[in-house]
Design an enzyme around this catalytic site. Structure first.
Site, short mmCIF file in Angstrom:
data_model
loop_
_atom_site.label_atom_id
_atom_site.label_comp_id
_atom_site.label_asym_id
_atom_site.label_seq_id
_atom_site.Cartn_x
_atom_site.Cartn_y
_atom_site.Cartn_z
N GLU A 82 0.86 -1.33 -0.25
CA GLU A 82 0.01 0.05 0.09
C GLU A 82 0.92 1.33 -0.07
OE1 GLU A 82 -4.06 -1.20 2.28
OE2 GLU A 82 -2.41 -1.17 3.45
C1 ACM Z 1 -1.84 -5.33 4.12
O1 ACM Z 1 -2.90 -5.58 4.79
N1 ACM Z 1 -1.83 -4.02 4.02
C2 ACM Z 1 -0.65 -6.32 3.83
#
Ligand code: ACM
Length: 519
Positions: free
Chosen positions: A333
């Site tokens: 992310e």
């Molecule tokens: C995640 O759940 N951002 C690895």
């Protein structure tokens, strides 16, 4: 006459009830009926039983005293027996539990064991001490649930006789605890490790840094913890592990055959570091500490050399404290990092990790970088990235959010947890196979499974236990037992029989309606 009959009937009922209530608890004699989680590869019954008494001796081959002592210590509180641990060359003729290494049973590999129980004694053999440790977990599960009690119980400590041959399907069977969104004490972490070990899990992934908190002391960059560790989601006081505390956790895990994987998430999920050191920001200004739950807004300044010096220092100190082969660099992310910056960043992080003698693990986005066959990629969201990793020869850790995220609510009434990926009832968490979930991802591409617990809504051990149990038992079984012996209809019956055991372990588990809990 009627009254006489009725009186006789009442007396008879009382007598029968009395007789039955005074019967000693029945000894188990059919080993194949023992509820075990994870289900072993093979179980054969011989129809008698072995009784553990205060005269039982724990016998070990030379060098196995620690494993023997672990067993004696586990048995002591509930039985009240202080069993001697004796180093011997061969098993005595009776009243023994004998732990030895045979070293030559290829089928058992590094973690398997053979457990042979007769009237006279219990023989446990394995190629490696880890196998003996897992056999001990099986022995504990064969004893009455009250063996898990911390106080002396009036038990009949009998095990049904027969042979169990057992070894894991996957060599990597893990769980992750996010200590960044909320911080958890060393004591809580040790309890988590103990509960994993009871179900033969062998990897504990610690998510040590994120936007909301930096949790591991780094001597060269002390503000990471004094400032970056000073809060958590909701604005609580946060916390961090000193290097001594981290080393203590590593040792505790090692004694239970669990490898610690430390994660420093980067280049995103880095606000706690960016708030602690202005030079890590492109504009040279420290950010504010963050106590919310948004993701994807922070990034290291990938164009500054100081960023890589920083990572090198952090990885250097962490690698020195971590005997396991892996360092996890997150990489998920990173929405605030441009893609053209993200890939070279991951490549450099990988070089840094390797320069300190470790293997890089990253979340599935990192598959887009120049990873190699020895890297591990953790599938959480994007199967296409995972397939890209497979194409590069890397192995996968299977943590699909829709199936294995322990922070997902069971259903809409769950008191804590999130549901952005799915609601994961106990059956949903169990009924899937890592090797068939995504076309193009086969068993040989997979090193194992990991169930992560993110802690945005998790503030204490009660919260942890509510979300982790009973689902963790299912993930332990997916990781250990062959797909051919896994089946929800029989699993749910076995799981139901674990209610008393989890109660004895003082686990505050979620009593899912999908499981027939035994009273
Ligand atoms: C995640 O759940 N951002 C690895």
């Amino acid at each position: 006459m009627q009254i006489l009959k009725l009186t006789f009937f009442c007396l008879a009922t009382v007598l029968v009830t009395f007789l039955f209530s005074c019967q000693p608890p029945e000894a188990p004699t059919d080993l194949t009926q023992a509820p075990l989680i994870p289900q072993p590869v093979s179980v054969e019954a011989t129809g008698t039983s072995f009784e553990l008494t205060d005269r039982t001796v724990v016998c070990v081959q030379e060098g196995l005293e620690n494993v023997g002592q672990y067993l004696a210590d586990k048995l002591a509180p509930a039985t009240g027996f202080e069993l001697a641990v004796k180093t011997v060359d061969k098993a005595p003729s009776k009243r023994y539990i004998y732990l030895s290494l045979s070293g030559d049973n290829a089928e058992l590999s590094n973690e398997g064991y053979e457990l042979a129980i007769s009237k006279n004694g219990v023989n446990i053999t394995a190629n490696q001490p880890a196998g003996l440790f897992y056999a001990i977990q099986t022995v504990l599960q064969l004893l009455p649930a009250s063996i898990e009690s911390g106080e002396k119980q009036a038990g009949l400590w009998k095990l049904a006789s027969g042979t169990i041959k057992d070894f894991p399907t996957y060599s990597f069977r893990g769980s992750m605890l996010d200590v960044s969104r909320h911080f958890f004490s060393v004591g809580d972490v040790k309890r988590y490790i103990d509960l994993m070990a009871a179900f033969k899990m062998n990897v504990f992934h610690l998510h040590l840094s994120d936007d909301q908190g930096w949790r591991i002391e780094i001597k060269k960059w002390p503000n990471l913890t004094t400032h970056g560790g000073s809060t958590e989601v909701g604005g609580g006081e946060g916390g961090f592990y000193t290097q001594e505390e981290y080393a203590d956790i590593v040792k505790y895990a090692q004694d239970r055959f669990i490898t610690i994987i430390p994660e420093i998430d980067m280049p995103g999920h880095t606000n706690a570091a960016l708030a602690s050191y202005p030079e890590l920001n492109c504009d040279g200004k420290a950010t504010e500490l963050y106590t919310g739950t948004e993701v994807g807004f922070s990034s290291f300044c990938t164009s500054k050399e100081i960023t890589y010096q920083f990572i090198d220092d952090v990885v250097s100190e962490l690698a020195a404290l971590t005997p396991g082969p892996y360092i996890h660099i997150g990489g998920d992310e990173s929405h605030a990092t441009k893609k053209e910056d993200y890939l070279p960043f991951v490549n450099r992080a990988k070089e840094i990790v390797e320069s300190h003698g470790k293997i890089m693990i990253g979340w599935d986005e990192t598959a887009q970088a120049e990873i190699g066959a020895n890297n591990l990629v953790q599938l959480w969201n994007n199967a296409d990235f995972a397939k890209e990793a497979v194409g590069k020869g890397a192995k996968l850790i299977m943590s699909p959010a829709t199936k294995s995220y322990l922070d997902m609510q069971y259903d809409s009434t769950s008191r804590i947890g999130l549901h952005w990926a799915a609601y994961i009832e106990v059956d949903t968490g169990y009924i899937w196979d890592p090797a068939t979930l995504f076309p193009g991802i086969e068993k040989e591409n997979i090193i194992g499974i990991e169930a992560p617990l993110w802690s945005e809504t998790v503030t204490n051990m009660d919260d942890i236990e509510y979300l982790v149990f009973p689902r963790l038992l299912g993930y332990a079984e997916i990781g250990w037992s062959p797909a051919t012996v896994r089946d929800w209809e029989t699993y749910k019956i076995r799981l139901g029989q674990f209610a008393e055991r989890m109660d004895a372990m003082e686990i505050g588990f979620y009593r899912s309606k999908s499981v027939p809990w035994a009273e």
